[in-house]
Design an enzyme around this catalytic site. Structure first.
Site, PDB file in Angstrom:
ATOM      1  N   GLY A   8       0.825  -1.207   0.000  1.00  0.00           N
ATOM      2  CA  GLY A   8       0.000   0.000   0.000  1.00  0.00           C
ATOM      3  C   GLY A   8       0.857   1.254   0.000  1.00  0.00           C
ATOM      4  O   GLY A   8       2.044   1.192   0.296  1.00  0.00           O
TER       5      GLY A   8
ATOM      6  N   PRO B 119       2.594   4.873   1.021  1.00  0.00           N
ATOM      7  CA  PRO B 119       3.229   5.259   2.279  1.00  0.00           C
ATOM      8  C   PRO B 119       2.228   5.907   3.229  1.00  0.00           C
ATOM      9  O   PRO B 119       1.342   6.633   2.781  1.00  0.00           O
ATOM     10  CB  PRO B 119       4.286   6.282   1.865  1.00  0.00           C
TER      11      PRO B 119
ATOM     12  N   THR C 188      -0.078   4.607   5.161  1.00  0.00           N
ATOM     13  CA  THR C 188      -1.410   4.038   5.343  1.00  0.00           C
ATOM     14  C   THR C 188      -1.486   3.164   6.588  1.00  0.00           C
ATOM     15  O   THR C 188      -2.542   2.633   6.899  1.00  0.00           O
ATOM     16  CB  THR C 188      -1.825   3.201   4.121  1.00  0.00           C
ATOM     17  N   GLY C 189      -0.356   2.984   7.270  1.00  0.00           N
ATOM     18  CA  GLY C 189      -0.398   2.243   8.530  1.00  0.00           C
ATOM     19  C   GLY C 189       0.131   0.823   8.440  1.00  0.00           C
ATOM     20  O   GLY C 189      -0.209  -0.011   9.269  1.00  0.00           O
TER      21      GLY C 189
ATOM     22  N   THR D 147       3.303  -0.270   8.894  1.00  0.00           N
ATOM     23  CA  THR D 147       4.164  -0.532  10.043  1.00  0.00           C
ATOM     24  C   THR D 147       3.323  -0.710  11.303  1.00  0.00           C
ATOM     25  O   THR D 147       3.537  -1.615  12.104  1.00  0.00           O
ATOM     26  CB  THR D 147       5.158   0.632  10.239  1.00  0.00           C
TER      27      THR D 147
ATOM     28  N   HIS E  22     -13.418  10.831 -16.261  1.00  0.00           N
ATOM     29  CA  HIS E  22     -12.677   9.730 -16.873  1.00  0.00           C
ATOM     30  C   HIS E  22     -13.268   8.380 -16.445  1.00  0.00           C
ATOM     31  O   HIS E  22     -13.573   7.532 -17.286  1.00  0.00           O
ATOM     32  CB  HIS E  22     -11.208   9.841 -16.451  1.00  0.00           C
ATOM     33  N   GLU E  23     -13.479   8.230 -15.160  1.00  0.00           N
ATOM     34  CA  GLU E  23     -13.970   6.937 -14.655  1.00  0.00           C
ATOM     35  C   GLU E  23     -15.410   6.683 -15.090  1.00  0.00           C
ATOM     36  O   GLU E  23     -15.757   5.569 -15.470  1.00  0.00           O
ATOM     37  CB  GLU E  23     -13.858   6.867 -13.125  1.00  0.00           C
TER      38      GLU E  23
ATOM     39  N   ASP F 159      -4.548   2.862 -19.566  1.00  0.00           N
ATOM     40  CA  ASP F 159      -5.642   2.379 -20.417  1.00  0.00           C
ATOM     41  C   ASP F 159      -5.147   2.167 -21.842  1.00  0.00           C
ATOM     42  O   ASP F 159      -5.444   1.158 -22.475  1.00  0.00           O
ATOM     43  CB  ASP F 159      -6.771   3.422 -20.479  1.00  0.00           C
TER      44      ASP F 159
HETATM   45  P1  ADP Z   1       3.438   3.025   6.641  1.00  0.00           P
HETATM   46  O1  ADP Z   1       4.225   1.993   7.327  1.00  0.00           O
HETATM   47  O2  ADP Z   1       2.280   2.460   5.842  1.00  0.00           O
HETATM   48  O3  ADP Z   1       4.223   3.996   5.820  1.00  0.00           O
HETATM   49  P2  ADP Z   1       2.964   3.909   9.312  1.00  0.00           P
HETATM   50  O4  ADP Z   1       2.386   2.692   9.910  1.00  0.00           O
HETATM   51  O5  ADP Z   1       4.400   4.162   9.574  1.00  0.00           O
HETATM   52  O6  ADP Z   1       2.720   3.916   7.745  1.00  0.00           O
HETATM   53  O7  ADP Z   1       2.090   5.153   9.781  1.00  0.00           O
HETATM   54  C1  ADP Z   1       2.669   6.366  10.170  1.00  0.00           C
HETATM   55  C2  ADP Z   1       1.807   7.075  11.194  1.00  0.00           C
HETATM   56  O8  ADP Z   1       0.575   7.465  10.616  1.00  0.00           O
HETATM   57  C3  ADP Z   1       1.435   6.188  12.348  1.00  0.00           C
HETATM   58  O9  ADP Z   1       2.353   6.313  13.379  1.00  0.00           O
HETATM   59  C4  ADP Z   1       0.063   6.708  12.761  1.00  0.00           C
HETATM   60  O10 ADP Z   1       0.174   7.778  13.662  1.00  0.00           O
HETATM   61  C5  ADP Z   1      -0.512   7.235  11.489  1.00  0.00           C
HETATM   62  N1  ADP Z   1      -1.406   6.259  10.850  1.00  0.00           N
HETATM   63  C6  ADP Z   1      -1.206   5.691   9.636  1.00  0.00           C
HETATM   64  N2  ADP Z   1      -2.220   4.874   9.321  1.00  0.00           N
HETATM   65  C7  ADP Z   1      -3.093   4.906  10.350  1.00  0.00           C
HETATM   66  C8  ADP Z   1      -4.339   4.256  10.608  1.00  0.00           C
HETATM   67  N3  ADP Z   1      -4.873   3.412   9.715  1.00  0.00           N
HETATM   68  N4  ADP Z   1      -4.953   4.516  11.775  1.00  0.00           N
HETATM   69  C9  ADP Z   1      -4.418   5.370  12.660  1.00  0.00           C
HETATM   70  N5  ADP Z   1      -3.244   6.004  12.481  1.00  0.00           N
HETATM   71  C10 ADP Z   1      -2.566   5.796  11.336  1.00  0.00           C
HETATM   72 ZN    ZN Z   2      -8.735   4.974 -17.127  1.00  0.00          ZN
END
Ligand code: ADP
Ligand code: ZN
Length: 606
Positions: free
Chosen positions: A195, A197, A199-200, A202, A417-418, A494
């Site tokens: 996913g 960067p 998005t959570g 880690t 577009h979509e 596309d």
């Molecule tokens: P990734 O590893 O996907 O780049 P991280 O897990 O390092 O992202 O997320 C970085 C920070 O963003 C986390 O410490 C948190 O504070 C916040 N965060 C990211 N995604 C979420 C989520 N789904 N819910 C709550 N906080 C999130």
């Molecule tokens: Zn398209």
């Protein structure tokens, strides 16, 4: 080890103490009387001293005591004869003093001993390395972090419910590995979190460790790349040794793509160190027994560049998508982060979520923080909507600069577009039904997408179906051209897919009358062989090549015309659909179908 060297320090202290005691005992037992030098001279004068022993600065001897009780030991310190003569002449009592060197001598050997013991102690501590928390394994940059008691739980990661769902089983396994191994069930080994960067990913990996209460080892793929030859591979080996000792546990490799890019073929030289490290990782992954409960997790935002070897069964064979959150997901994430700040009780979280399309968890965490700072600057007790509005403005400006967020104008383009794709698909027979249309940026390349779900598995395709598919793919571009005249780059994927289909029709399926029923795809190379185009590899003439090109061209432009005419006829639905999509971000295919049917029923000119 710890116990052992503590004892050694006690031995040293005990030794010192014994020396001191013995020293005292000897001197007091001998009960030698210390007299001043002038007294000594006096006694000599009187003839009371019977014998003497002279050292460099002391005189010891026996003297007769007054009452005839026999002889007594005495000791005195010598004084320079000239001075003693002078002082005796004046009748002054005087004595010599020996500078005591006892403590100085003691220190002179105690200090080295303590230094030595200290260094020894320090080295043992470092070697032990079993302490929890941070540890550095060697001199290079790739640090392995280990955490024993993470307090991250699934509740802290919001808006990614589908991803969580897939990880619940892993938690279950880590909690009770025996349960799984007894039944002999399939145990997960490698899980790839995919996913964008922030998005959570880690966080999710940590939450898995936190929920199951196992140690969490983490290391970043990018740190390996700058390493000396051989070090990366050694580090990977270390990592697995450590992890096996602490099983069940989780190993998390961030930025797997930095390490796991497709291995070269020796044509470009390649990055030997990276490849060695990658090979070592593959060896370790194959080598460990899944029964011991070491789970490997990794994160990447570019799964398409990973070496296919990493994705084979038994390695990272399970992929979990951690996508950008939709509006509901964003609201959930905002609620998690709002817990940490004082905010107005009636703050409309959903409204804030609606203002932040395209933002990921990290952006939203940042947003809450920014709004809180604004409130502080305004001397407010709580964070309110005004702060959020301003914070969104600031953040959006920053993110747009970084090209991570789509501005309003772009969103509009993407929406048309979509809907363009979807309308063409809905209007042509034999295309897969449209399930969902969204303008939430998904995955890596697509800014929006139209999801078509085939109703059955297909093994054969009719020519018309292929043509309709091409028209659907071109629907996005056609919509842009129709509405905005000026077209965007958003259609490049596309176009490439449409061209691929058209080319296959001409060269492989014999679907072009001019080219005929001939198969011309022999020079097709293995998909992973990145060998540059080789001259003379084609098995057809230059004239045929030109004919193929012109036929492909012909198919594409004919289907583009089809798409364009469908959209022209349904322009009102296109506009209404795009407006709805802009508002909702995601709409069901059925909803658009209804709009299309309603229009036809109204009897508008079609
Ligand atoms: P990734 O590893 O996907 O780049 P991280 O897990 O390092 O992202 O997320 C970085 C920070 O963003 C986390 O410490 C948190 O504070 C916040 N965060 C990211 N995604 C979420 C989520 N789904 N819910 C709550 N906080 C999130
Ligand atoms: Zn398209």
């Amino acid at each position: 080890m710890e116990k052992h060297h503590k004892f050694s320090i006690w031995y040293v202290l005990l030794g010192i103490w014994v020396v001191l005691i013995v020293h005292n005992i000897i001197f007091s037992a001998m009960s030698i009387e210390t007299i001043s030098y002038s007294e000594f001279l006096e006694k000599v004068e009187k003839g009371e001293v019977t014998e003497v022993a002279i050292t460099s600065n002391q005189i010891q001897g026996r003297m007769i005591t007054g009452e005839g009780e026999g002889k007594k030991l005495f000791r005195t310190v010598r004084v320079d004869p000239d001075i003693s003569e002078f002082l005796s002449g004046k009748g002054i009592e005087f004595k010599g003093e020996v500078e005591s060197t006892f403590f100085r001598d003691l220190l002179s050997w105690l200090i080295p001993v303590f230094l030595f013991v200290g260094i020894w102690y320090f080295m043992i501590r470092r070697m032990a390395g079993q302490q929890p928390g941070f540890m550095s394994l060697g001199k290079n940059k790739a640090k392995i972090y280990m955490n024993d008691d993470l307090d991250v739980t699934f509740d802290d990661v919001a808006g990614v419910d589908e991803s969580k769902q897939e990880l619940v089983e892993v938690v279950d396994f880590l909690k009770e590995p025996q349960k799984y191994t007894r039944i002999g069930g399939m145990i997960p080994r490698g899980i790839l979190l995919v996913g964008p960067p922030g998005t959570g990913k880690t966080m999710l990996a940590k939450a898995v460790a936190g929920e199951s209460g196992v140690p969490f080892f983490s290391i970043s793929g990018s740190e390996f790349v700058e390493m000396f030859v051989g070090m990366g591979a050694a580090r990977v080996r270390d990592l697995f040794v450590q992890a096996k000792e602490r099983a069940p546990c989780i190993i998390f490799i961030d930025e797997l793509d930095a390490l796991g890019k497709v291995r070269g073929l020796g044509l470009t030289g390649g990055h030997d160190e990276r490849e060695q490290t990658l090979n070592q990782l593959l060896v370790e992954m194959d080598g460990f027994d899944p029964q011991i409960g070491v789970i490997l997790m990794a994160a990447t935002n570019r799964p398409e560049i990973l070496d296919p070897a990493l994705l084979r069964p038994g390695r990272f064979d399970r992929q979990v998508l951690v996508d950008r959150p939709d509006k509901i997901g964003r609201a959930a994430i905002l609620r998690v982060h709002l817990k940490k700040v004082h905010h107005e009780q009636d703050l409309d979280v959903d409204a804030v979520a609606a203002m932040t399309p395209g933002m990921v968890g990290a952006d939203l965490a940042n947003l809450v923080n920014e709004a809180a700072l604004l409130a502080v600057r305004r001397n407010k007790e709580t964070v309110g909507m005004a702060e959020f509005e301003e914070a969104v403005e600031r953040l959006v400006a920053g993110l747009e600069k970084k090209n991570r967020l789509i501005n309003a104008k772009e969103r509009e383009t993407i929406a048309y577009h979509e809907i363009g794709h979807a309308l063409v698909a809905l209007s042509l027979p034999g295309t897969d039904p449209v399930k969902k249309i969204t303008i939430i940026p998904r995955g890596i390349a697509a800014l929006g997408y139209t999801m078509q779900v085939p109703t059955e598995d297909r093994f054969l395709m009719k020519k018309t179906e292929l043509l309709n598919r091409i028209a659907t793919l071109l629907g996005g571009r056609a919509a842009e051209a129709l509405i905005f005249v000026d077209i965007s780059t958003g259609a490049h994927n596309d176009l490439s897919r449409a061209t691929d289909i058209a080319r296959s029709m001409v060269k492989e399926y014999g679907m072009s009358e001019k080219v005929g029923q001939v198969y011309f795809a022999r020079e097709k190379r293995s998909q992973y062989l990145a060998v540059p185009e080789m001259q003379g590899a084609m098995d057809y003439s230059q004239t045929t090549a030109e004919l193929i090109d012109s036929e492909v061209h012909e198919i594409i432009s004919r289907q583009y015309a089809v798409a364009l005419s469908i959209l022209e006829q349904n322009r009102s639905v296109l506009e209404k659909g795009a407006a709805l999509l802009l508002k909702k971000e995601t709409i069901e295919g059925d909803r658009l179908k209804q709009m299309l049917e309603a229009k036809t029923a109204d009897g508008e000119p079609s």
